[in-house]
Scaffold this active site. Structure first.
Site, short mmCIF file in Angstrom:
data_model
loop_
_atom_site.label_atom_id
_atom_site.label_comp_id
_atom_site.label_asym_id
_atom_site.label_seq_id
_atom_site.Cartn_x
_atom_site.Cartn_y
_atom_site.Cartn_z
CB CYS A 281 -1.05 0.03 1.09
SG CYS A 281 -0.95 -1.22 2.33
NE ARG A 310 2.89 -9.01 5.69
CZ ARG A 310 1.58 -8.89 5.56
NH1 ARG A 310 0.78 -9.66 6.29
NH2 ARG A 310 1.06 -8.00 4.75
CD GLN A 328 -1.28 -9.35 0.77
OE1 GLN A 328 -1.48 -8.19 0.47
NE2 GLN A 328 -1.33 -9.79 2.00
CG ASP A 330 -1.92 -5.48 -1.99
OD1 ASP A 330 -3.07 -5.16 -1.67
OD2 ASP A 330 -0.91 -5.07 -1.42
CG HIS A 332 -3.67 -0.35 -2.61
ND1 HIS A 332 -2.59 -1.16 -2.88
CD2 HIS A 332 -4.01 -0.57 -1.32
CE1 HIS A 332 -2.28 -1.82 -1.77
NE2 HIS A 332 -3.11 -1.49 -0.82
CE LYS A 415 -9.69 -7.06 8.51
NZ LYS A 415 -8.50 -7.87 8.39
CG HIS A 461 -5.91 -0.86 1.70
ND1 HIS A 461 -4.55 -0.77 1.87
CD2 HIS A 461 -6.43 0.30 2.18
CE1 HIS A 461 -4.26 0.39 2.45
NE2 HIS A 461 -5.38 1.05 2.65
#
Length: 589
Positions: A281, A310, A328, A330, A332, A415, A461
RNA sequence: GCCGAAAUAGCUCAGUGGUAGAGCACUUCCAUGGUAAGGAAGGGGUCCCGGGUUCAAAUCCCGGUUUCGGCUCCA
């Protein structure tokens, strides 16, 4: 049999008490913590002091429990005043019970409840079954021994937790144990190894998976499909670096909260603090903020499959479910407030489509903040109330049923999480759509509105399947390794009958490959039966046996996965069939 | 990170102080096969790594690594 009037949860709770009584007989110096019923059984936390208790002791405890059950002892309820109870536990050196009673006292309780079973008396709110004799023969089983922190806090002492499973009858217990065995058969770590999809290497490191050519096919197909869905709703793929300055995360707020869970990277040429990125992000905010934006450009949508890192605690790693390196799907979206609803609805739409394709059921969970713990989150209560209401309205307006869950929100906003169910009924969190009023402001992102004034956009997100790696693990278990054709690393297996057919098999395989069919030949010096058995074990969708008959005609003998009946089909038609299944990602064979 | 268990051939595992094993897989040979295991022979080991105890360690002890079951955590 547990009588109808005693519900299962009570019986499970009583079993925990019976186990404690059994443990007390075997280890008189044990200290007791708590022993509740669980979803499938019960557990009790013990402090065995210096004594070592191992899995072998479970049999001993179970025997003792059965002995108590056979004796049909009554659960005798009694009450003590708080002071009496404190004295009793002090004398018995039951410091965990003591702590519990002292807490009850602080809560204003005057009296506490005890249940006595034989010569074992335990602090317990109850209720319990009338007598230990009500437990059905063979309806429970002690399953495992594990450490658990007192009161679930890692700062506290580690106790020994003994788990048991229990059902109303032996039959139901057996069904449950069979389900566990089936889950074990489907374990993605086991199937991943058997089918050669991914490996771990001691030299590369824990939680860092390496995908084989076959595993990479599955992973890539998942990513490819996700990308198609994203493009459908206006998200375009971008590409971002894996490391960045700490400053980026300081602004986003992640640095404060997650610094300890990020890998730090050292540079030989600068003292600048760099980190491997744990999420995309903040990077996407930089893309958005790279130039002045007009309201006409909104919604601005990007997606990213960059590797994320991570520094998970070693004990938290598990197969593909929890990794130190993953990606991911992922994305945005930066938009105006009045565009939020449409954006959520379009994402919900593709998620629904994806879950149909993967043949998975799901439900929506609305994850809200914990109003009693506002310090855990960024931003003030007003913004939270507003954004939470907005999400709930979207679900209501679209008549989507959902469950609310407080305290599950992201640090920057509420979320919607998608909880999918696999073929064994197990729940997995996959997709997520999150609303964020905080991040754009922190990064000073703006757009120029119709009046020429600068305004702050809202950030959404979202992920469709979440992490493709983790999702691959879930799919392996969901399909028990039998992937639909479009995901299968090998779609067609060609088996030669004899040596003289091998050249023709190769020619055929070449033709399939030219048509983008993933094909493998088994030309081993083995019997046809043996080669069929191996191919079936590999869960290849289609197996072709090629001998004299096939060489002298255009017909193929196709054995469909899971079937024993052989199907005759023209070569062209068969290729077309596979193309259709792949193109439309048809689940059924 | 914490509690507990485990690591032996490519895979699944047996072996508990005294010459390292089985099944499958692999290689070669025989058989030339028709829809879920044809036959025979052979090759293959850092018994996870490092230290210690012992005449002798895969085996016992200590430390580490990795994995598994939990706890805690999961942006």
């Amino acid at each position: 049999m547990i009588k109808k009037d005693d519900n299962l949860e009570v019986a499970r709770h009583s079993l925990a008490h019976i186990m404690a009584a059994a443990v007390f007989e075997l280890w008189p110096n044990v200290r007791f913590a708590i022993g509740p019923a669980t979803e499938n059984g019960f557990y009790y936390d013990f402090d065995f002091g210096k004594d070592k208790v191992s899995e072998n002791d479970l049999i001993k405890i179970e025997k003792k429990m059965n002995h108590i059950i056979r004796r049909g002892l009554k659960f005798e309820k009694s009450e003590l005043s708080v002071e009496e109870a404190i004295n009793k536990e002090k004398k018995a050196k039951q410091l965990y019970k003591l702590e519990l009673i002292q807490d009850l006292k602080k809560g204003g309780e005057k009296k506490v409840c005890y249940y006595e079973l034989g010569n074992f008396k335990d602090l317990c709110r109850g209720p319990h079954i009338e007598s230990s004799g009500k437990i059905a023969k063979g309806s429970f089983k002690l399953t495992k021994l594990a450490g658990a922190y007192w009161r679930g806090d890692e700062k506290n002492k580690m106790l020994t937790r003994i788990y048991g499973v229990a059902f109303a009858s032996k039959k139901e217990l057996d069904e449950y144990l069979n389900m566990l065995a089936e889950a074990e058969r489907r374990d993605h770590r086991k199937i991943g190894k058997e089918q050669g999809l991914f490996i771990f290497s001691d030299l590369i490191g824990p939680g860092l998976p390496v995908y084989t050519d076959k595993g990479a096919i599955v992973r890539n197909e998942i990513i490819k499909y996700s990308n198609e869905l994203q493009r459908e709703i206006g998200y375009n793929e971008v590409h971002t670096p894996n490391i960045n300055k700490a400053e980026l995360f300081k602004i986003s707020g992640h640095y404060d909260k997650y610094k300890d869970d990020m890998f730090r990277v050292a540079s030989n040429y600068s003292d600048e603090e760099y980190y491997l990125k744990p999420m995309n992000c903040p990077h996407h905010t930089q893309l958005y903020g790279s130039r002045k934006r007009s309201y006409k450009e909104l919604p601005y949508r990007v997606s990213d499959f960059a590797n994320l890192y991570r520094d998970e605690k070693p004990g938290e790693l598990s197969g593909l479910s929890r990794l130190r390196c993953f990606s991911q799907d992922d994305g945005h979206c930066f938009c105006r407030e009045d565009q939020i609803k449409d954006e959520f609805v379009s994402v919900l739409g593709v998620i629904n489509k994806a879950m149909k394709t993967y043949n998975m059921e799901y439900e929506i969970r609305l994850s809200l903040w914990d109003p009693d713990n506002p310090d855990k989150y960024l931003g003030d209560a007003k913004v939270w109330e507003k954004s939470q209401k907005l999400l709930e309205d979207i679900l209501k307006e679209n008549k989507i049923s959902y469950r609310k869950k407080e305290g599950e929100a992201a640090i920057y906003g509420p979320k919607m999480d998608l909880i999918s169910k696999d073929s064994l009924g197990r729940e997995w969190q996959i997709s997520t759509i999150q609303l964020d009023f905080i991040m754009p402001e922190r990064f000073g992102l703006t757009y120029v509105n119709e009046e020429g004034k600068e305004e702050t956009p809202v950030m959404i997100h979202r992920a469709i399947v979440g992490s493709p790696e983790r999702f691959m693990g879930i799919l392996i278990e969901h399909y028990a390794g039998a992937f639909p054709v479009w995901l299968s690393p090998v779609q067609v297996k060609i088996i030669s009958v004899g040596e003289k057919h091998i050249d023709y098999c190769r020619k055929l395989a070449g033709e399939f490959a030219e048509n983008n069919v993933r094909v493998e030949i088994d030309d081993n010096n083995e019997t046809v039966g043996n080669k069929i058995r191996k191919a079936a074990g590999e869960k290849v969708p289609y197996v072709l046996v090629i001998g004299d008959r096939e060489m002298s005609s255009e017909k193929l003998a196709v054995r469909d996965r899971g079937k024993t009946k052989i199907r005759e089909i023209a070569k062209d038609k068969f290729v077309k069939e596979i193309e259709e299944k792949v193109k439309h990602r048809i689940f059924e064979l």
